[in-house]
Write a protein that holds these residues in place. Structure first.
Motif: not given
Ligand code: PMT
Length: 399
Positions: A159-176
């Motif tokens: 319930n906090d708002v801020g950074s820390g949410k994992m990148l989306e799966p598509a972004e992760i695969v794109d980075l790989i």
């Protein structure tokens, strides 16, 4: 199948973002990768090993001290097997263990034994992410050459708002994909133009065309993944600016002309995939033209031809043009190749079923200045981008 034949070891640790990790496996498999999964005890509280076993079509590894299969020492065998180890989600605990060399479960032991590329995809509460200990540990890993990704800013599970949410799966695969690609364009600066341009009639209306920018954005992304420094000069589109490129938004053909001019001297390859408006209104009305005005004719004037201008100026740059034609495409395309001093032209008949504006596929004929003709058949614009870059690289190497 961007990741065909690549071996990815996915480490899953105990955070709520673990519920998204099966999607990473699915996307990796769709791109042709082989995937094995190592889970920490904490991860198994969020997702069952059976889920990953089913998605990856491989046994899932959780236990440090289980009996040996094939008489391999499991953590060494897994570490040797992987082209890349990806920890997603990576908790503060696993990041700390990795930074300090603590090897007290299968995943942390594999990490210490690894010689392959490692990518850490953090997911945690904002205050944990920003804590001095975690920041120090992430910095230590980066210094050692570990890829530590960003996180997203959002409402988090706590319930906090801020950074820390994992990148989306598509972004992760794109980075790989980005980090595993051969960097065969690393020596070059590639400038790509993409999308339509808009020429305003008044504050409400404008002239434009159907270009979506897809072709140009795929070219820019592929060139960046292959190591080129990329300038993407784009007219207005609905696409997000790709990662890893210098994104230069423009509106009119004159803006695009000026932007190409600003980057032309440093550019090794200029790819003109944009569909710039050839004409603009002779005058702009600062006020909205009212419906009852006489608009039976609209005076137009010619815009600069960007490809032609820079084709005449080029020294050792490679200039790749496109031609969007609705008839006699080969003859008209050949004319443009010569008139604009292009090294190569990619001709599409925009009236054909699997070609042209907005589609995800294209069917083209490629003419080279030396007379070579290539008809690669219908393919996705993503694949066509790679094909065009392969041919461009051949021209660069022959210089
Ligand atoms: O964006 P998409 O929806 O994915 O669609 C892709 C595409 C069909 C737009 C693309 O593949 C394409 O064909 N782009 C060229 C469109 C075009 O303007 O064609 P043309 O035949 O009018 O121009 C020939 C070449 O001169 C092109 O490289 C063009 O960028 C360039 N040109 C044209 C006009 C102008 N004023 N200046 C230019 O530099």
């Amino acid at each position: 199948m961007k990741l065909k034949g690549k071996k990815i070891l996915l480490g899953v640790t105990g955070g709520i973002a673990a519920y998204k990790s099966p999607s990473i496996v699915s996307l990796l498999k769709k791109q042709g990768a082989e995937v094995k999964v190592v889970m920490t005890e904490g991860a198994t509280q969020f997702v069952t090993p059976l889920t990953f076993q089913t998605m990856s079509a491989n046994a899932v590894h959780c236990d440090m001290f289980k009996a040996m299969d094939h008489m391999d020492v499991e953590h060494i065998a897994l570490a040797k097997w992987a082209d890349m180890i990806v920890i997603a989600p990576a908790t503060e605990n696993t990041i700390a263990k990795f930074a300090y060399g603590i090897a007290d479960n299968l995943l942390s032991t594999v990490l210490q034994a690894s010689r392959s590329k490692v990518m850490v995809v953090p997911a945690m509460n904002t205050f944990m992410l920003e804590s001095p200990a975690n920041r120090q540990n992430m910095a230590t890993l980066k210094e050692r050459g570990v890829i530590v990704t960003d996180t997203q800013r959002d409402l988090l599970a706590c319930n906090d708002v801020g950074s820390g949410k994992m990148l989306e799966p598509a972004e992760i695969v794109d980075l790989i994909d980005f980090h595993l690609r051969e960097k065969d364009l690393a020596e070059y600066i590639v400038t790509v133009t993409a999308g339509p341009t808009q020429e305003a009639v008044d504050p409400v209306r404008y002239l434009t065309n159907h270009s979506s920018g897809k072709m140009g954005y795929h070219l820019a992304t592929a060139a960046a993944k292959r190591g080129a420094k990329v300038n993407l000069i784009s007219g207005p589109t609905a696409l997000s600016a790709p990662a890893y490129v210098n994104f230069v938004p423009v509106v009119t053909t004159q803006d695009m002309f000026d932007a190409v001019g600003a980057y032309f001297d440093e550019t090794d390859v200029l790819i003109k995939a944009a569909a710039p408006a050839d004409f603009k209104p002779a005058s702009y009305s600062a006020q909205k033209v009212k419906k009852d005005s006489d608009m039976s004719s609209l005076q137009l004037v010619k815009n600069p031809d960007i490809a032609k201008h820079f084709g005449a100026k080029k020294t050792d740059q490679v200039l790749v043009g496109f031609a969007a034609e609705s008839q006699n495409e080969i003859a008209f395309g050949r004319g443009k190749l010569e008139k604009k001093h292009l090294d190569m032209i990619v001709i599409n008949n925009i009236t054909a079923a699997n070609a042209g504006f907005q589609k995800d596929v294209n069917t083209v004929t490629i003419l080279h200045a030396d007379g070579a003709v290539d008809e690669p058949g219908t393919m996705s614009k993503e694949e066509l981008a790679e094909h065009i870059l392969d041919q461009t690289l051949e021209i660069l190497k022959a210089r």
